[in-house]
Design a protein around this motif. Sequence first.
Motif, mmCIF file in Angstrom:
data_model
loop_
_atom_site.group_PDB
_atom_site.id
_atom_site.type_symbol
_atom_site.label_atom_id
_atom_site.label_comp_id
_atom_site.label_asym_id
_atom_site.label_seq_id
_atom_site.Cartn_x
_atom_site.Cartn_y
_atom_site.Cartn_z
ATOM 1 N N GLN A 1 -67.165 -49.562 30.879
ATOM 2 C CA GLN A 1 -68.337 -48.755 31.254
ATOM 3 C C GLN A 1 -67.938 -47.657 32.244
ATOM 4 O O GLN A 1 -68.401 -46.527 32.152
ATOM 5 N N TRP B 1 -66.228 -45.071 30.323
ATOM 6 C CA TRP B 1 -67.210 -44.317 29.514
ATOM 7 C C TRP B 1 -67.831 -43.191 30.351
ATOM 8 O O TRP B 1 -68.072 -42.099 29.860
ATOM 9 N N VAL B 2 -68.072 -43.495 31.618
ATOM 10 C CA VAL B 2 -68.664 -42.489 32.502
ATOM 11 C C VAL B 2 -67.608 -41.451 32.887
ATOM 12 O O VAL B 2 -67.853 -40.247 32.852
ATOM 13 N N GLU B 3 -66.423 -41.933 33.202
ATOM 14 C CA GLU B 3 -65.372 -41.006 33.626
ATOM 15 C C GLU B 3 -64.999 -40.027 32.511
ATOM 16 O O GLU B 3 -64.723 -38.864 32.763
ATOM 17 N N GLU B 4 -65.002 -40.517 31.297
ATOM 18 C CA GLU B 4 -64.682 -39.631 30.175
ATOM 19 C C GLU B 4 -65.924 -38.912 29.652
ATOM 20 O O GLU B 4 -65.857 -38.176 28.681
ATOM 21 N N ASP B 5 -67.080 -39.195 30.261
ATOM 22 C CA ASP B 5 -68.345 -38.578 29.844
ATOM 23 C C ASP B 5 -68.569 -38.775 28.342
ATOM 24 O O ASP B 5 -68.872 -37.842 27.611
ATOM 25 N N VAL B 6 -68.420 -40.015 27.904
ATOM 26 C CA VAL B 6 -68.460 -40.298 26.473
ATOM 27 C C VAL B 6 -69.821 -40.035 25.828
ATOM 28 O O VAL B 6 -69.911 -39.336 24.831
ATOM 29 N N PRO B 7 -70.917 -40.575 26.383
ATOM 30 C CA PRO B 7 -72.169 -40.521 25.604
ATOM 31 C C PRO B 7 -72.702 -39.100 25.441
ATOM 32 O O PRO B 7 -72.638 -38.303 26.371
ATOM 33 N N GLN B 8 -73.217 -38.846 24.269
ATOM 34 C CA GLN B 8 -73.962 -37.605 24.080
ATOM 35 C C GLN B 8 -75.429 -38.010 23.995
ATOM 36 O O GLN B 8 -76.078 -38.139 25.025
ATOM 37 N N LYS C 1 -70.012 -32.766 33.166
ATOM 38 C CA LYS C 1 -70.602 -34.100 33.018
ATOM 39 C C LYS C 1 -72.051 -33.958 32.578
ATOM 40 O O LYS C 1 -72.710 -32.985 32.914
ATOM 41 N N LYS C 2 -72.521 -34.975 31.882
ATOM 42 C CA LYS C 2 -73.922 -34.980 31.476
ATOM 43 C C LYS C 2 -74.702 -36.000 32.299
ATOM 44 O O LYS C 2 -74.137 -36.987 32.772
ATOM 45 N N ARG D 1 -63.697 -38.972 22.509
ATOM 46 C CA ARG D 1 -63.880 -39.424 23.889
ATOM 47 C C ARG D 1 -63.886 -40.957 23.962
ATOM 48 O O ARG D 1 -63.410 -41.536 24.931
#
Lengths: 158, 589
Positions: free
Chosen positions: A86, A89-96, B219-220, A139
Amino acid sequence: MIEIIVNDERHTLDNVPEDMPLLWVLRDRLKLTGTKFGCGGGFCGACTVHLDGNAMRSCVLPVAAVAGHRITTIEGLSKTGEHPLQRAWVEEDVPQCGYCQPGQLMSAAAFLDGKPEVNDETISAAMSGNVCRCGTYARIRRAIKRAAPELLSSKKEA
Amino acid sequence: MRDASKPAVALVESREVSRRRFLKQGSALLAAGVAVGFRLPDARANEASGGAASTNATNEFEPNAWVRVLPDDTIKLVVHKHDSGTGTRTALAAIVAEELDVDPFAVDVITPENPFYAVYIHPLWKVFSTGGSTSVSLEYDRLRMAGATARAMLVAAAANQWNVPAASCSTASGYVEHAPSGRRANYGSLAEAAARVPVPSAIALKDPAQFRYIGKLRKKRGAAQKAAGTFQYSIDVDLPGMLVAVITRAPVIDARVRSVDSSNALKLPGVRSVIEIPGRPDVLGGNQAGVAILADDYWSAHQGQAALQIEWDDSLFESFNSDALAAHQAAWLDSPAAHVVPTIQSGDAKAAWTHPARVIEASYSMPYKAQSPMEPVNVTAWASKDAIAYWGGIQVPSTAQEAAEVIGGFKGDQVTVHELVSGGSFGARESKYWLLEVTYLAVKTGKPVKLMNSRETEMVRCFITRLRTIARRRRSTRTAASPRCNCAPSRRLRRSNGSRVISIARIAWTTAPPRPSMRASSRTAHRIWTLAGCVMKRASRRVGIGRSATSPMCSRSSRSSMKLLTSASETRCCSAWLACTTSLATRRS
């Protein structure tokens, strides 16, 4: 009456049809909405949970079949959202849009749990059942590689 | 849902708040040159922007429709565009934050208390809508202005208090500072005073060289919640006493329900009722006839749906066929009647045509296809006698407003939209049928109803991206690369002396004479294509052409791919398209 164990918590379910998929027990009965409905046919992976540590598609898993088994959902992956995956996931800015990501994370966690060789091929093979309509695959791959050392080393110690 | 626990109350409150809000700001915005040329679509928008000034009881600083500064230094930025994973809640807030001089991740991002406030109208389409990749490009100037106006008023408030010239003050990350005296005040402490500052007539925008966020954010918002599974999507709405509805829709366009045997379905646990929903062919973008199962949860509804026995009437569209339509479209491309639609243009297109150094022409076609967002379309509605509220990924709030009026007779100010992030749209959430359907069910039951599509119904019986055939001419001296999609060039090349790319499209939904040999059903279908073609054509002239988020070729050649930018018009004419598409999808299934 069916008894299931979700995120280390025991739930006794009354009036739940035996063929009700685990997904809908989680979402509509236990109000654990982190697990997502994508296709209802086990094709997209949005509903992935762990059944005794293995990644399973909860939308095609009748609740009666998982009675007594240990189920982990995205809410149980970590208490605070600080699981190494998790964080990655944040560090790589995975979610769109992010809708598929709980399923992606559960698949990734099960994959790394098995102490695999981590490379593009093994990641692709392990994650191929999880669809992302936004196309965050690159990502996701980076995030898995980022989290892998920490998870693999902690496994060896344990 | 925490914000949904008392929807009826919230609904009233938000109306009260919205009545209060913006009344004085309507003129402020005009004075600041922010709101120009917006058509007011309904009484509510009129009221909101045209009324007299009123007292702001909360001491909030609300200089415009996008900025709220509270005395406790909470800063809220309003994002009035739907976020379906496109990042509008990050990007649009960052634009305001840049000019306001606050960290976009240190503020709250909220949706409008009143999404039907006139300045939120889409500047091109003249409705409340998100789409066509226009949110950043078309809102950019207004949002910068909104942030800069708020900042200037906060600076003026501080300068007044300190009795120094405003020009000697600066701002940094939510503070106004006066370097010579070392004084510093956070925005919240200035909110009350700033609200009394006259709106400046001229606003200076930042020099882009000093941007900290625009073009630099990597970042989003919401990544942590999305990774933790706590992020709230449309599908996660849960209201007390809520019923879940699934709908079996007409298998062929225009088919009506002949009979329904719901006895088996009603015996199933959890199934509460079966409601026939009439089709609304009279509404452009209207829904097809359907039969809804309402149940305590999705699975019960899904099981009930399988147990329904529905007999459908015949429909003229039974023989509708996509191959025939594709052939028509291909033929129309070569017809002199085909309408030439200019797309992205730069330079002197007219002059360039006379001595082109090179002309590249190609035909593209796209089949009917489901948009397939990861989160199937769903929406929750709750109606009382004099109000209705919606919760969902409502990309086009105007469609909710229309559905409320058409189905329930609700006026604009009786409609509340709780806008939520959705798991993708790709065009699926531009449609209207689901809002008409859920409104019908909400009005019938008086209970909160969550309408959910299953994946399979989205694949075969819903609003589907239309089939289209496009011939594209593209001229350039710079590149002779052939188009990278699987379409064969269909026209000869000519040379162009222009140095820029000019694109011209012929789009095959133009009118063409019906063939006398057509069968009755085909003629009906033809009329509909033609009708749709006319509407689209008119719309295209008005709004121009942009790129499509749903087109597979777009990802590869973004600017040169085409789609009529007609969210509104599209919605209006999509009953016709829907007719074609649904019928087709059904035949294929």
